[in-house]
Design an enzyme around this catalytic site. Structure first.
Site, PDB file in Angstrom:
ATOM      1  N   ASP A   1      -7.706  -5.188   8.572  1.00 30.07           N
ATOM      2  CA  ASP A   1      -7.319  -3.917   7.948  1.00 30.07           C
ATOM      3  C   ASP A   1      -7.206  -4.007   6.434  1.00 30.07           C
ATOM      4  OD1 ASP A   1      -5.090  -5.505   7.837  1.00 30.07           O
ATOM      5  OD2 ASP A   1      -3.710  -4.056   8.724  1.00 30.07           O
TER       6      ASP A   1
ATOM      7  N   GLU B   1       0.823  -1.212   0.000  1.00 33.69           N
ATOM      8  CA  GLU B   1       0.000   0.000   0.000  1.00 33.69           C
ATOM      9  C   GLU B   1       0.855   1.260   0.000  1.00 33.69           C
ATOM     10  OE1 GLU B   1      -3.506  -1.961   2.815  1.00 33.69           O
ATOM     11  OE2 GLU B   1      -1.689  -1.161   3.709  1.00 33.69           O
TER      12      GLU B   1
ATOM     13  N   ALA C   1       4.503  -8.767  16.297  1.00 32.74           N
ATOM     14  CA  ALA C   1       5.362  -7.577  16.273  1.00 32.74           C
ATOM     15  C   ALA C   1       4.740  -6.344  16.945  1.00 32.74           C
ATOM     16  CB  ALA C   1       5.713  -7.251  14.827  1.00 32.74           C
TER      17      ALA C   1
ATOM     18  N   GLY D   1      -6.207  -5.823  13.744  1.00 35.41           N
ATOM     19  CA  GLY D   1      -5.715  -6.753  12.725  1.00 35.41           C
ATOM     20  C   GLY D   1      -6.578  -6.851  11.472  1.00 35.41           C
TER      21      GLY D   1
ATOM     22  N   LYS E   1       3.718   6.887   2.978  1.00 34.50           N
ATOM     23  CA  LYS E   1       4.332   5.663   3.503  1.00 34.50           C
ATOM     24  C   LYS E   1       4.104   4.540   2.503  1.00 34.50           C
ATOM     25  CE  LYS E   1       2.514   3.085   6.950  1.00 34.50           C
ATOM     26  NZ  LYS E   1       2.141   2.721   8.326  1.00 34.50           N
TER      27      LYS E   1
ATOM     28  N   ASP F   1      -1.929 -16.217  21.874  1.00 32.27           N
ATOM     29  CA  ASP F   1      -1.511 -16.300  20.471  1.00 32.27           C
ATOM     30  C   ASP F   1      -1.482 -17.770  20.098  1.00 32.27           C
ATOM     31  OD1 ASP F   1       0.265 -16.398  18.060  1.00 32.27           O
ATOM     32  OD2 ASP F   1       0.456 -14.255  18.439  1.00 32.27           O
TER      33      ASP F   1
HETATM   34  P1  NAD Z   1       2.682 -10.552  13.288  1.00 34.44           P
HETATM   35  O1  NAD Z   1       2.619 -11.532  12.163  1.00 34.44           O
HETATM   36  O2  NAD Z   1       4.007 -10.177  13.834  1.00 34.44           O
HETATM   37  O3  NAD Z   1       1.776 -11.065  14.514  1.00 34.44           O
HETATM   38  C1  NAD Z   1       0.486 -11.556  14.340  1.00 34.44           C
HETATM   39  C2  NAD Z   1       0.253 -12.645  15.378  1.00 34.44           C
HETATM   40  O4  NAD Z   1      -1.109 -13.082  15.284  1.00 34.44           O
HETATM   41  C3  NAD Z   1       1.130 -13.882  15.140  1.00 34.44           C
HETATM   42  O5  NAD Z   1       1.948 -14.120  16.275  1.00 34.44           O
HETATM   43  C4  NAD Z   1       0.125 -15.019  14.906  1.00 34.44           C
HETATM   44  O6  NAD Z   1       0.541 -16.253  15.443  1.00 34.44           O
HETATM   45  C5  NAD Z   1      -1.104 -14.466  15.627  1.00 34.44           C
HETATM   46  N1  NAD Z   1      -2.382 -15.062  15.216  1.00 34.44           N
HETATM   47  C6  NAD Z   1      -2.833 -15.322  13.949  1.00 34.44           C
HETATM   48  N2  NAD Z   1      -4.077 -15.864  14.012  1.00 34.44           N
HETATM   49  C7  NAD Z   1      -4.411 -15.939  15.341  1.00 34.44           C
HETATM   50  C8  NAD Z   1      -5.563 -16.386  16.036  1.00 34.44           C
HETATM   51  N3  NAD Z   1      -6.610 -16.889  15.386  1.00 34.44           N
HETATM   52  N4  NAD Z   1      -5.570 -16.289  17.391  1.00 34.44           N
HETATM   53  C9  NAD Z   1      -4.497 -15.783  18.061  1.00 34.44           C
HETATM   54  N5  NAD Z   1      -3.374 -15.353  17.459  1.00 34.44           N
HETATM   55  C10 NAD Z   1      -3.340 -15.421  16.113  1.00 34.44           C
HETATM   56  O7  NAD Z   1       1.916  -9.243  12.767  1.00 34.44           O
HETATM   57  P2  NAD Z   1       1.892  -7.788  13.428  1.00 34.44           P
HETATM   58  O8  NAD Z   1       2.900  -6.914  12.792  1.00 34.44           O
HETATM   59  O9  NAD Z   1       1.857  -7.902  14.909  1.00 34.44           O
HETATM   60  O10 NAD Z   1       0.472  -7.284  12.893  1.00 34.44           O
HETATM   61  C11 NAD Z   1      -0.710  -7.865  13.365  1.00 34.44           C
HETATM   62  C12 NAD Z   1      -1.876  -7.435  12.514  1.00 34.44           C
HETATM   63  O11 NAD Z   1      -2.115  -6.055  12.676  1.00 34.44           O
HETATM   64  C13 NAD Z   1      -1.702  -7.661  11.028  1.00 34.44           C
HETATM   65  O12 NAD Z   1      -2.887  -8.209  10.519  1.00 34.44           O
HETATM   66  C14 NAD Z   1      -1.441  -6.296  10.467  1.00 34.44           C
HETATM   67  O13 NAD Z   1      -1.864  -6.169   9.125  1.00 34.44           O
HETATM   68  C15 NAD Z   1      -2.259  -5.448  11.402  1.00 34.44           C
HETATM   69  N6  NAD Z   1      -1.812  -4.066  11.553  1.00 34.44           N
HETATM   70  C16 NAD Z   1      -2.769  -3.107  11.556  1.00 34.44           C
HETATM   71  C17 NAD Z   1      -2.379  -1.787  11.734  1.00 34.44           C
HETATM   72  C18 NAD Z   1      -3.432  -0.710  11.818  1.00 34.44           C
HETATM   73  O14 NAD Z   1      -3.092   0.459  11.768  1.00 34.44           O
HETATM   74  N7  NAD Z   1      -4.680  -1.057  11.985  1.00 34.44           N
HETATM   75  C19 NAD Z   1      -1.040  -1.438  11.848  1.00 34.44           C
HETATM   76  C20 NAD Z   1      -0.100  -2.462  11.868  1.00 34.44           C
HETATM   77  C21 NAD Z   1      -0.490  -3.779  11.712  1.00 34.44           C
END
Ligand code: NAD
Length: 335
Positions: A226, A55, A138, A224, A68, A160
């Site tokens: 998004d 994006e 993360a 998450g 960004k 998680d």
């Molecule tokens: P990441 O991959 O580091 O962490 C995601 C975690 O979710 C993983 O540890 C995974 O094992 C866990 N997970 C997946 N399905 C699960 C479930 N059913 N139950 C429990 N845990 C589960 O990703 P991240 O960087 O932490 O980002 C997380 C999410 O947030 C992503 O979907 C990302 O697109 C979104 N995000 C949104 C914004 C925003 O502004 N809204 C900003 C950053 C990231």
């Protein structure tokens, strides 16, 4: 032009102090959202593929322009790459001159956590002390620390599907004074919680929370979900909550509200910040911040980091843009 890399961001946050940096960022976000009408806003431009999305997120006011570049690839950790990676730039509107180019993977985590906490300050109970995280990837530590700047968070409950992600979270959070409660599933994690952040990654319509898990008075911070086809909440939760979004034209296709339509939306976040709409009005309401991430949040964090980099003399000046005596003699740079 100033280049701000990951080590520079680390130094800036260290010098400012993590909690002070987050507090300052929340103030910067608040000020920028107060000036909502002054920004030229557009939904991000998304390029979808089988495994993820890339994006571009531009925005400007009369003084600065920012953009960004960010991706979202939930299967990346299997390849030892982050799910979300980002970089971005800030420019002067008057001349178009790029001022800085910055890493934004860490800045995205910081600004996402900061806007969650800012939304929470209007939507969660003032005496919230129990935070739940579903997903300890993360973004998770950043979320915890940002909420702790606005609330007296004593307990963090988390779940998680990946046990290693929970161990990593516990290790990183052990230096702080929170009671950490690892849970066996999301159901256990959300019980008796004041604030629930869902922050999982999967390129599908997941059902992380269902209505039977939602107790009176809770604030749900849905982060998450998004992307089109990527949500975390059961539709009925969204239908029955007081729903606040960042920028409706973008959230309608990317947020939880893609399941319901715009009629469930109470307002955009800036309306709470400007005092045009009331946030939580009683301790029983179920509130939802349907966060997808909006370009103004990137603008705010870039501006703050650019200012701090100059103040602390951090970052590297590089010749990415011509800077010659005769601006018309571009060819002269090659001879
Ligand atoms: P990441 O991959 O580091 O962490 C995601 C975690 O979710 C993983 O540890 C995974 O094992 C866990 N997970 C997946 N399905 C699960 C479930 N059913 N139950 C429990 N845990 C589960 O990703 P991240 O960087 O932490 O980002 C997380 C999410 O947030 C992503 O979907 C990302 O697109 C979104 N995000 C949104 C914004 C925003 O502004 N809204 C900003 C950053 C990231």
């Amino acid at each position: 032009m100033l280049v701000i890399d990951i080590n520079n961001v680390k130094d800036i946050v260290k010098k400012a102090g993590m909690q002070s940096f987050l507090k300052e960022l929340i103030i910067q976000l608040k000020n920028d959202f107060l000036n909502w009408e002054e920004f030229e806003k557009v939904s991000r431009v998304a390029s979808h593929s089988a495994k993820g999305v890339i994006e571009l997120m531009p925005i400007s006011n009369k003084v600065f322009y920012s953009y960004k570049y960010v991706n979202g690839h939930p299967k990346n950790p299997i390849l030892n790459k982050p799910t979300v990676m980002a970089m971005g730039a800030l420019s002067h509107v008057d001349t178009g001159e790029p001022l800085c180019l910055s890493e934004m993977t860490i800045l995205t985590a910081l600004r996402t956590a900061a806007i969650s906490a800012l939304a929470g300050s209007y939507l969660a109970k003032k005496n919230s002390s129990v935070l739940t995280l579903v997903g300890t990837g993360a973004q998770s530590e950043f979320q915890s620390l940002a909420f702790a700047t606005q609330f007296n968070i004593k307990t963090i409950k988390y779940f998680d599907v990946d046990e290693c992600a929970m161990i990593k979270f516990e290790k990183n959070m052990s230096q702080y004074d929170f009671e950490l409660i690892r849970c066996k599933d999301s159901m256990q994690a959300v019980k008796n919680s004041d604030i629930i952040t869902t922050i999982t990654a999967d390129k599908t319509n997941q059902t992380i929370l269902t209505t039977n898990m939602i107790e009176k008075g809770v604030f749900i911070n849905g982060v998450g979900g998004d992307c089109p086809g990527k949500t975390e909440l059961q539709k009925e939760i969204v239908e029955n909550a007081k729903v606040v979004v960042e920028y409706l034209p973008q959230t309608i296709s990317e947020g939880e509200i893609q399941q319901t339509g715009a009629e469930v939306v109470y307002c955009e976040l800036y309306e709470l910040i400007k005092g045009e709409k009331k946030g939580r009005v009683n301790s029983d309401e179920i509130t939802l911040f349907d966060s997808v991430g909006f370009a103004l949040e990137d603008f705010s964090v870039l501006k703050l980091v650019y200012d701090l980099a100059q103040q602390y003399d951090i970052g590297k000046r590089i010749d990415l843009i011509p800077n010659q005596k005769d601006p018309k003699n571009l060819f002269g740079l090659l001879i």
